[in-house]
Write a protein that holds these residues in place. Sequence first.
Motif, PDB file in Angstrom:
ATOM      1  N   GLU A  79       0.830  -1.215   0.000  1.00 48.57           N
ATOM      2  CA  GLU A  79       0.000   0.000   0.000  1.00 48.57           C
ATOM      3  C   GLU A  79       0.858   1.257   0.000  1.00 48.57           C
ATOM      4  O   GLU A  79       0.406   2.315  -0.422  1.00 48.57           O
ATOM      5  CB  GLU A  79      -0.978  -0.011   1.179  1.00 48.57           C
ATOM      6  CG  GLU A  79      -0.304   0.202   2.541  1.00 48.57           C
ATOM      7  CD  GLU A  79      -1.253  -0.077   3.708  1.00 48.57           C
ATOM      8  OE1 GLU A  79      -2.247  -0.800   3.516  1.00 48.57           O
ATOM      9  OE2 GLU A  79      -0.985   0.429   4.810  1.00 48.57           O
TER      10      GLU A  79
ATOM     11  N   THR B  47      -3.808 -11.848  -8.152  1.00 50.96           N
ATOM     12  CA  THR B  47      -4.495 -10.562  -8.047  1.00 50.96           C
ATOM     13  C   THR B  47      -3.970  -9.603  -9.102  1.00 50.96           C
ATOM     14  O   THR B  47      -2.765  -9.530  -9.335  1.00 50.96           O
ATOM     15  CB  THR B  47      -4.235  -9.959  -6.645  1.00 50.96           C
ATOM     16  OG1 THR B  47      -4.669 -10.896  -5.654  1.00 50.96           O
ATOM     17  CG2 THR B  47      -4.948  -8.628  -6.453  1.00 50.96           C
TER      18      THR B  47
ATOM     19  N   PHE C  25      -6.150  -2.409   0.474  1.00 49.56           N
ATOM     20  CA  PHE C  25      -5.333  -3.489   1.028  1.00 49.56           C
ATOM     21  C   PHE C  25      -5.966  -4.096   2.273  1.00 49.56           C
ATOM     22  O   PHE C  25      -5.864  -5.301   2.511  1.00 49.56           O
ATOM     23  CB  PHE C  25      -3.895  -3.028   1.255  1.00 49.56           C
ATOM     24  CG  PHE C  25      -3.077  -3.164   0.015  1.00 49.56           C
ATOM     25  CD1 PHE C  25      -2.410  -4.350  -0.257  1.00 49.56           C
ATOM     26  CD2 PHE C  25      -3.035  -2.140  -0.927  1.00 49.56           C
ATOM     27  CE1 PHE C  25      -1.690  -4.499  -1.430  1.00 49.56           C
ATOM     28  CE2 PHE C  25      -2.319  -2.290  -2.100  1.00 49.56           C
ATOM     29  CZ  PHE C  25      -1.644  -3.477  -2.356  1.00 49.56           C
TER      30      PHE C  25
ATOM     31  N   LEU D  15      -8.300  -6.557   0.877  1.00 50.52           N
ATOM     32  CA  LEU D  15      -7.698  -7.670   0.124  1.00 50.52           C
ATOM     33  C   LEU D  15      -6.897  -8.612   1.024  1.00 50.52           C
ATOM     34  O   LEU D  15      -6.563  -9.727   0.631  1.00 50.52           O
ATOM     35  CB  LEU D  15      -6.776  -7.125  -0.976  1.00 50.52           C
ATOM     36  CG  LEU D  15      -7.466  -6.343  -2.100  1.00 50.52           C
ATOM     37  CD1 LEU D  15      -6.421  -5.617  -2.953  1.00 50.52           C
ATOM     38  CD2 LEU D  15      -8.306  -7.281  -2.967  1.00 50.52           C
ATOM     39  N   LYS D  16      -6.592  -8.147   2.217  1.00 46.89           N
ATOM     40  CA  LYS D  16      -5.700  -8.858   3.122  1.00 46.89           C
ATOM     41  C   LYS D  16      -6.073 -10.339   3.296  1.00 46.89           C
ATOM     42  O   LYS D  16      -5.210 -11.217   3.236  1.00 46.89           O
ATOM     43  CB  LYS D  16      -5.750  -8.149   4.475  1.00 46.89           C
ATOM     44  CG  LYS D  16      -4.722  -8.614   5.448  1.00 46.89           C
ATOM     45  CD  LYS D  16      -4.867  -7.893   6.773  1.00 46.89           C
ATOM     46  CE  LYS D  16      -3.995  -8.637   7.770  1.00 46.89           C
ATOM     47  NZ  LYS D  16      -3.821  -7.991   9.014  1.00 46.89           N
TER      48      LYS D  16
ATOM     49  N   THR E 201       0.046  -9.545  -8.524  1.00 43.02           N
ATOM     50  CA  THR E 201       0.671 -10.296  -7.434  1.00 43.02           C
ATOM     51  C   THR E 201       0.179 -11.736  -7.512  1.00 43.02           C
ATOM     52  O   THR E 201      -0.957 -11.998  -7.901  1.00 43.02           O
ATOM     53  CB  THR E 201       0.323  -9.738  -6.030  1.00 43.02           C
ATOM     54  OG1 THR E 201      -1.067  -9.953  -5.781  1.00 43.02           O
ATOM     55  CG2 THR E 201       0.629  -8.267  -5.910  1.00 43.02           C
TER      56      THR E 201
ATOM     57  N   SER F  34      -4.999 -12.481   0.295  1.00 48.72           N
ATOM     58  CA  SER F  34      -3.767 -11.946  -0.295  1.00 48.72           C
ATOM     59  C   SER F  34      -2.954 -12.961  -1.083  1.00 48.72           C
ATOM     60  O   SER F  34      -2.053 -12.581  -1.823  1.00 48.72           O
ATOM     61  CB  SER F  34      -2.889 -11.335   0.798  1.00 48.72           C
ATOM     62  OG  SER F  34      -2.554 -12.331   1.734  1.00 48.72           O
ATOM     63  N   THR F  35      -3.259 -14.256  -0.923  1.00 53.88           N
ATOM     64  CA  THR F  35      -2.455 -15.227  -1.676  1.00 53.88           C
ATOM     65  C   THR F  35      -3.072 -15.581  -3.034  1.00 53.88           C
ATOM     66  O   THR F  35      -2.460 -16.286  -3.824  1.00 53.88           O
ATOM     67  CB  THR F  35      -2.253 -16.534  -0.875  1.00 53.88           C
ATOM     68  OG1 THR F  35      -3.540 -17.052  -0.545  1.00 53.88           O
ATOM     69  CG2 THR F  35      -1.472 -16.278   0.407  1.00 53.88           C
TER      70      THR F  35
ATOM     71  N   VAL G 253      -5.689   3.760  -1.434  1.00 54.41           N
ATOM     72  CA  VAL G 253      -4.999   2.493  -1.660  1.00 54.41           C
ATOM     73  C   VAL G 253      -4.940   1.638  -0.379  1.00 54.41           C
ATOM     74  O   VAL G 253      -5.240   0.438  -0.423  1.00 54.41           O
ATOM     75  CB  VAL G 253      -3.591   2.741  -2.256  1.00 54.41           C
ATOM     76  CG1 VAL G 253      -2.817   1.433  -2.380  1.00 54.41           C
ATOM     77  CG2 VAL G 253      -3.695   3.438  -3.612  1.00 54.41           C
ATOM     78  N   PRO G 254      -4.585   2.214   0.791  1.00 57.35           N
ATOM     79  CA  PRO G 254      -4.540   1.379   2.009  1.00 57.35           C
ATOM     80  C   PRO G 254      -5.898   0.760   2.373  1.00 57.35           C
ATOM     81  O   PRO G 254      -5.944  -0.351   2.913  1.00 57.35           O
ATOM     82  CB  PRO G 254      -4.080   2.355   3.099  1.00 57.35           C
ATOM     83  CG  PRO G 254      -3.289   3.388   2.358  1.00 57.35           C
ATOM     84  CD  PRO G 254      -4.010   3.560   1.053  1.00 57.35           C
TER      85      PRO G 254
ATOM     86  N   ARG H 220      -4.666   6.590   5.952  1.00 54.86           N
ATOM     87  CA  ARG H 220      -5.184   5.220   5.877  1.00 54.86           C
ATOM     88  C   ARG H 220      -6.610   5.183   5.346  1.00 54.86           C
ATOM     89  O   ARG H 220      -7.014   4.216   4.722  1.00 54.86           O
ATOM     90  CB  ARG H 220      -5.166   4.550   7.252  1.00 54.86           C
ATOM     91  CG  ARG H 220      -3.800   4.346   7.830  1.00 54.86           C
ATOM     92  CD  ARG H 220      -2.971   3.489   6.892  1.00 54.86           C
ATOM     93  NE  ARG H 220      -1.778   3.004   7.571  1.00 54.86           N
ATOM     94  CZ  ARG H 220      -1.718   1.850   8.212  1.00 54.86           C
ATOM     95  NH1 ARG H 220      -2.753   1.052   8.252  1.00 54.86           N
ATOM     96  NH2 ARG H 220      -0.611   1.485   8.807  1.00 54.86           N
TER      97      ARG H 220
ATOM     98  N   PHE I 200      -4.293  -5.529 -10.384  1.00 58.64           N
ATOM     99  CA  PHE I 200      -4.790  -4.159 -10.297  1.00 58.64           C
ATOM    100  C   PHE I 200      -4.842  -3.631 -11.728  1.00 58.64           C
ATOM    101  O   PHE I 200      -3.818  -3.614 -12.417  1.00 58.64           O
ATOM    102  CB  PHE I 200      -3.841  -3.265  -9.496  1.00 58.64           C
ATOM    103  CG  PHE I 200      -3.819  -3.534  -8.017  1.00 58.64           C
ATOM    104  CD1 PHE I 200      -3.387  -4.748  -7.522  1.00 58.64           C
ATOM    105  CD2 PHE I 200      -4.205  -2.551  -7.115  1.00 58.64           C
ATOM    106  CE1 PHE I 200      -3.348  -4.987  -6.154  1.00 58.64           C
ATOM    107  CE2 PHE I 200      -4.172  -2.782  -5.743  1.00 58.64           C
ATOM    108  CZ  PHE I 200      -3.743  -4.000  -5.263  1.00 58.64           C
TER     109      PHE I 200
ATOM    110  N   CYS J  99       1.184 -15.989  -5.803  1.00 56.96           N
ATOM    111  CA  CYS J  99       2.012 -16.803  -4.922  1.00 56.96           C
ATOM    112  C   CYS J  99       2.169 -18.179  -5.531  1.00 56.96           C
ATOM    113  O   CYS J  99       1.167 -18.869  -5.758  1.00 56.96           O
ATOM    114  CB  CYS J  99       1.342 -16.973  -3.565  1.00 56.96           C
ATOM    115  SG  CYS J  99       1.069 -15.434  -2.708  1.00 56.96           S
TER     116      CYS J  99
ATOM    117  N   ILE K 166     -10.542   1.316  -6.430  1.00 58.40           N
ATOM    118  CA  ILE K 166      -9.901   2.412  -5.680  1.00 58.40           C
ATOM    119  C   ILE K 166     -10.149   3.724  -6.420  1.00 58.40           C
ATOM    120  O   ILE K 166      -9.664   3.918  -7.546  1.00 58.40           O
ATOM    121  CB  ILE K 166      -8.385   2.177  -5.545  1.00 58.40           C
ATOM    122  CG1 ILE K 166      -8.099   0.768  -4.996  1.00 58.40           C
ATOM    123  CG2 ILE K 166      -7.760   3.253  -4.641  1.00 58.40           C
ATOM    124  CD1 ILE K 166      -6.649   0.342  -5.129  1.00 58.40           C
TER     125      ILE K 166
END
Lengths: 492, 224
Positions: free
Chosen positions: A259, B192, B181, B184-185, A280, B188-189, B177-178, B45, B194, A282, B138
């Motif tokens: 971020e 993805t 995130f 999306l946390k 992104t 997150s794997t 942006v934060p 944030r 943007f 993994c 966003i």
Amino acid sequence: MTATETHASQWHTRDFPEAARDLLQDSQTRKNVQHATNVIQGKRNKVVAELPDWEELRESGAQVKAHVLRHLDHYLTQFEENCTRAGGHVHWAADAAEANRIILGLVQQHEAKEVIKIKTMTSEEIGLNRELEAHGIRPIETDLAELIIQMGKDRPSHFVAPALHVNRAQVRAMFQREMHLPELGEEPEDLATAARIYLREKYLRIKVAISGGNFLIADTGGLCIVESEGNGRMCLTLPDVLISLVGIEKVIPSFEDLEIFLQTLPRSATGERMNPYNSTWCGVHPGDGPKEFHVVLLDNGRSPILADREARQTLQCIRCAACLNACPVYHQTGGHAYESVYAGPIGAILTPQLHSMEEGRSLPYASSLCGACYQVCPVKINIPEVLIHLRGKVVQEDQATLMGKFSLWNIGMQAAAFLFKDASRLAMAERIGRVGQKALVSKNGFIEWMPLMLSGWTQTRDLKAMPEQSFRDWWAKEKAPGAKPADRSDHA
Amino acid sequence: MPEISDHRARILASIRVSLNKGMSPAQAEANIAAECANLDRKYVRTGTRATAGHDGLLELLTDRLLEYDAGVYRAAPEGIAAAVGEILAGRGKRGLAIPAGVPAEWLPQGYEFTLAEGFDAYQLDATEGVLTGCSVAIAETGSIVLQNAAAQGARILSLVPDYHLCVVFAGQIVEEVPEAFARLKATSTLPTTFISGPSATADIEMTRIKGVHGPRFLDVLLVV
Ligand code: SF4
């Protein structure tokens, strides 16, 4: 010939001043470089000014990166563990030769005769394309600028826009010739379309891709790649096998740290609020993307830099190239003068360190120390501070050798130290200087050439001749207690 | 492969020597986590526009998308299919590929929607475009974020077709942006992407030229 040797022989054949002199004669390239850097700078300044928290983002970016470097072993092993768990294969390469050996081995194992590539400076750093070609494998660059470089048998001059020294008309001529498109139009859209058609067939057909990486994400074991054209996404998604070559300093602690960098990197690099695509992922995800994924972690001279506390910050770099665009020296010479994979202010501090100060020794001097690079750097690398620190190292190392000790430069510096230590010695030297310089001063009042070791100074600058009277003399005559002031207009 | 692990050991040893590390691993780890948690994070944030209702956010997102040269449309939740039909008619399309999980209510009559699950690049290259949803959008940066999830599908889907129509619900829009995130946390794997506008390059004379390798045409349907 090993990869490291080829690499060394391609770059650093000349010192910066020598290479710069030729490039300064090339007015088309200079015009292209100046135009392009002006455009990016203008855009960058505008989108940076929009963010009320720009300074806070810079500070956080710098702190996160510095933190990672202090614990690099920890974050690399954490990345390795998580990437492996997600189905990726992690390889470690201490030097360029090992990285080339690993990648070549993987490509050969899949019997690929062609590979598609996303722009990666690390691959340039290890001379990967030449290594592949030497083994009969054809690397195809898919980034438009890299394609231009490859077709023109040229070298990248900027690490965000590697072909920034080439203009539209030159690109068109090259595409007409290399893609056999005599009718190709000259609008930028025509050129983009030509590249789209030329490469699309390759994306669909070729089974192995090679990429770099902008960030390694320790807590997920993932990678992040930031790009514009979609060529990156093609390479990351379509082939069966993906190999990513990434410097060990690129790791960040967590997914959420993006971020910060996804705000500062695009704004600094291309002057956009966000670049068109960020990916992104993994390891391997069934039904989505490559069936086999490899990461090659490249050291190649990075880990020893950590030992130098002042210079360590060099490794915080996120390769946005803002310091290149802001640099008055780069602006004049373009990237090729640095004779190094990494050009500009960051190249001037990174290149000599990657080579344990054995190559690129003239680069720390390729700066006017104006500080513009530090001001724009999104991770607050104090490039001028590191430059001075490295200049000190170069001098110390030179003094340590017998040749260096008796070099004219060193004798001159020692003499200067002797003179500056004592006012009466300096005054004496100034008087001698004023007499001695007479033969060197040109009609314009500047000294354009100096003898012997002093020629290094006038090679890049003209020197103002010493005035008839020094400030100290003037002060003694006019201002000191008991002095008899003359007519004030003398010194107005 | 002994040689590879040899390089691993060499690199890690070199790093530890350079950093002058002596701590035991367990203790080191506790310290690292604490240090990381204490890093300065004083940047913004959460945005401020959403507090004044969703209009400010919608406008910002719309402006940003238009600047990238994307098409922007609006529809009420019950009018999605009709809006999709109009957009497709305007673009002269007869149908689109879709990922699994696209609700039937999005799909107008009279057009052909093909479930493209498992399609390879050649098959996708032959489609007229793709219709997807998204995970989050966003406003500040004009970005839509797609993950490998229902109605979004594999990455290849929003990449190979030349046209992408993306449905974004008001509740999926954040300002900063934060904030994205934070959402999306949990996933997150997942793969993805943007996406900020149609594919483009700035490689020729530093001007943004639309249409390189990704979709050359991007439309966003905001559902309010
Ligand atoms: S040193 Fe800073 S400004 Fe220069 S490329 Fe690296 S991150 Fe960007």
